[in-house]
Design an enzyme around this catalytic site. Structure first.
Site, PDB file in Angstrom:
ATOM      1  N   ASP A 173      31.366   9.782  43.772  1.00  0.00           N
ATOM      2  CA  ASP A 173      31.284   8.924  44.955  1.00  0.00           C
ATOM      3  C   ASP A 173      29.834   8.806  45.404  1.00  0.00           C
ATOM      4  OD1 ASP A 173      31.333  11.678  45.802  1.00  0.00           O
ATOM      5  OD2 ASP A 173      31.702  11.018  47.857  1.00  0.00           O
ATOM      6  N   GLU A 233      32.327  14.108  47.821  1.00  0.00           N
ATOM      7  CA  GLU A 233      31.188  14.943  48.184  1.00  0.00           C
ATOM      8  C   GLU A 233      30.397  14.332  49.329  1.00  0.00           C
ATOM      9  OE1 GLU A 233      27.256  16.741  48.335  1.00  0.00           O
ATOM     10  OE2 GLU A 233      27.717  14.632  47.950  1.00  0.00           O
TER      11      GLU A 233
END
Length: 460
Positions: A89, A154
């Site tokens: 991500d 994250e």
């Protein structure tokens, strides 16, 4: 490492970069709900790529949020098992107008690849795949066993990975955890980060009158929400750069003389920071160097303030609402929950008159430090030196990867942070990029590292 492995990487460089461009095109912004499908697309891309390089037991594990991708290759009995963590991500791209090229249309300029996620962390995670692939393609085997755990949250604090890790302790069990989501001190200076600061985030919302008021009719008679917010925020620091929240420093582990000496030997150029950032002078907690302030001292930063009229010209109102977003970077032995409690007590004690104050807690993560004389870390240092031909530096990182402390607590294995980014690469900002010199050398370093671990690390 065999020469044919290096030759393979050279011969397939263009093909691999094309694959990286494809990965970087996926708009996997975990913070924005409208990109949920894009995040899932990136997870599936990772799963397909892991399958293609020869990994086994590849699976996209669903969570309450975005998926975790797992894969392994466990065909080296008696050899160390390495858990490789990364994330697919990325951060939002705002402000878009400051990008010189579209953030999800990767461009290579001056031997740098520009795109959101190029350095943090798609590019660095991708390097691990290519290192493993190169060894497998040229030797048919690996010097170590390997497991991959690649997540999609994250950038929003990994809210679901702790539960996933707890539920899958046996699946993720390993002898060592390796992460490439940190950076080097400067070009040509390989760096191993042996500690990270923790994180504690919150939002303050100020509410005054039922709505914005005419400043001529009510000004001077009713509290201005922005004034109240600014007054409250100003109580967090003194003129010496110190945080004034009571108890904030009580559990901070002191910097050792050995660490002070090690940092001094780095000969860090603070003047270069001034020039790079275009600021007239550096500022922070008195009595500490720039490196100490950013690596081993805790901070409290206001990340954003909002409220009132934002358009062009003047609108004569008393804003009824205002807010601020705040994050603290924490160091050993600070506890994020304790710091959050201290912040809330401070806010309550300094609550401005005439308004209501609401506090919402957000990201948190514990700080992490591992001894830099650990055999696995020293093996990483040797791998860097074989490729970069200079001594490896050992540092702490000012940023936070909250899941590192979680892995440490749940899996109880040492962590090696092998980063290849540079501080100037604009991660989390417009024009994020990754130097291809470190991309190329980084893959070679990782290949060398797996062979160094085979010789160094004793299997439990």
């Amino acid at each position: 490492m065999e020469q044919k492995t290096q030759d393979y990487l050279t011969e397939n460089r263009d093909k691999h970069l094309t694959e990286l461009v494809d990965l970087l095109s996926i708009q996997s912004i975990s913070a924005l709900p409208e990109h949920k499908d894009d995040v899932k697309k990136a997870a599936n891309w990772m799963a397909d790529a892991l399958t293609e390089i020869g990994m086994e037991h590849v699976k996209v594990h669903e969570t309450k949020g975005h998926p975790v991708v797992y894969a392994d290759w466990l065909n080296a009995p008696g050899k160390p098992t390495v858990l490789i963590y990364g994330h697919y991500d990325v951060q939002p791209v705002d402000p878009l107008h400051l990008w010189d090229s579209p953030p999800f249309e990767a461009e290579i300029r001056d031997e740098k690849i520009y795109a959101r996620g190029a350095s943090d962390d798609k590019g660095q995670t991708f390097m691990h795949l290519k290192a493993i692939q190169a060894i497998l393609e040229t030797t048919g085997t690996l010097p170590i066993n390997v497991k991959f755990c690649i997540e999609g949250e994250e950038e929003i604090g990994s809210p679901n990975l702790p539960a996933f890790t707890e539920e899958n302790k046996e699946l993720l069990a390993a002898d060592i955890l390796v992460i490439s989501d940190t950076g080097m001190l400067e070009p040509g200076k390989p760096t191993i980060c042996y500690g990270l600061r923790g994180l504690c985030g919150l939002q303050i919302d100020i509410k005054g009158a039922k709505g914005d008021l005419h400043s001529g009719l009510y000004g001077g008679g009713v509290q201005n929400a922005i004034h109240a917010l600014v007054n409250l925020v100003s109580t967090f620091h003194n003129e010496h750069g110190q945080v004034t929240v009571e108890g904030f420093y009580d559990k901070v582990a002191a910097l050792t003389d050995e660490e002070k000496a090690a940092y001094a030997e780095l000969n860090f150029d603070e003047e270069a920071v001034l020039k790079e950032l275009h600021v007239p002078e550096l500022f922070g907690e008195e009595g500490y160097t720039y490196l100490e302030r950013t690596w081993v001292r805790p901070t409290l930063e206001v990340n954003g303030i909002y409220g009132g009229f934002q358009g062009e010209g003047i609108k004569t109102v008393l804003p009824s609402e205002a807010g601020a977003k705040i994050t603290c970077r924490l160091v050993p032995d600070q506890d994020p929950d304790e710091i959050a409690e201290l912040l809330q007590k401070h806010i309550e004690a300094h609550k401005p008159k005439g308004v209501e104050v609401k506090v919402s807690l957000f990201d948190k993560g514990a700080p992490f430090v591992t001894p830099f004389d650990h055999p696995a870390i020293q093996a990483a240092g040797r791998a860097y030196e074989k490729v970069y031909q200079v001594p490896t530096s050992y540092t702490r990182g000012g940023g936070s990867i909250p899941i590192v402390a979680t892995f440490d607590e749940i899996l109880n294995i040492p962590t090696v942070l092998m980063g290849f980014g540079l501080p100037t690469e604009n991660f989390h900002a417009p024009n994020e990029h990754f130097h291809l010199e470190n991309y190329d050398k980084g893959i070679l370093t990782l290949c060398h590292y797996w062979y160094e671990l085979e010789k160094t690390l004793k299997v439990k």
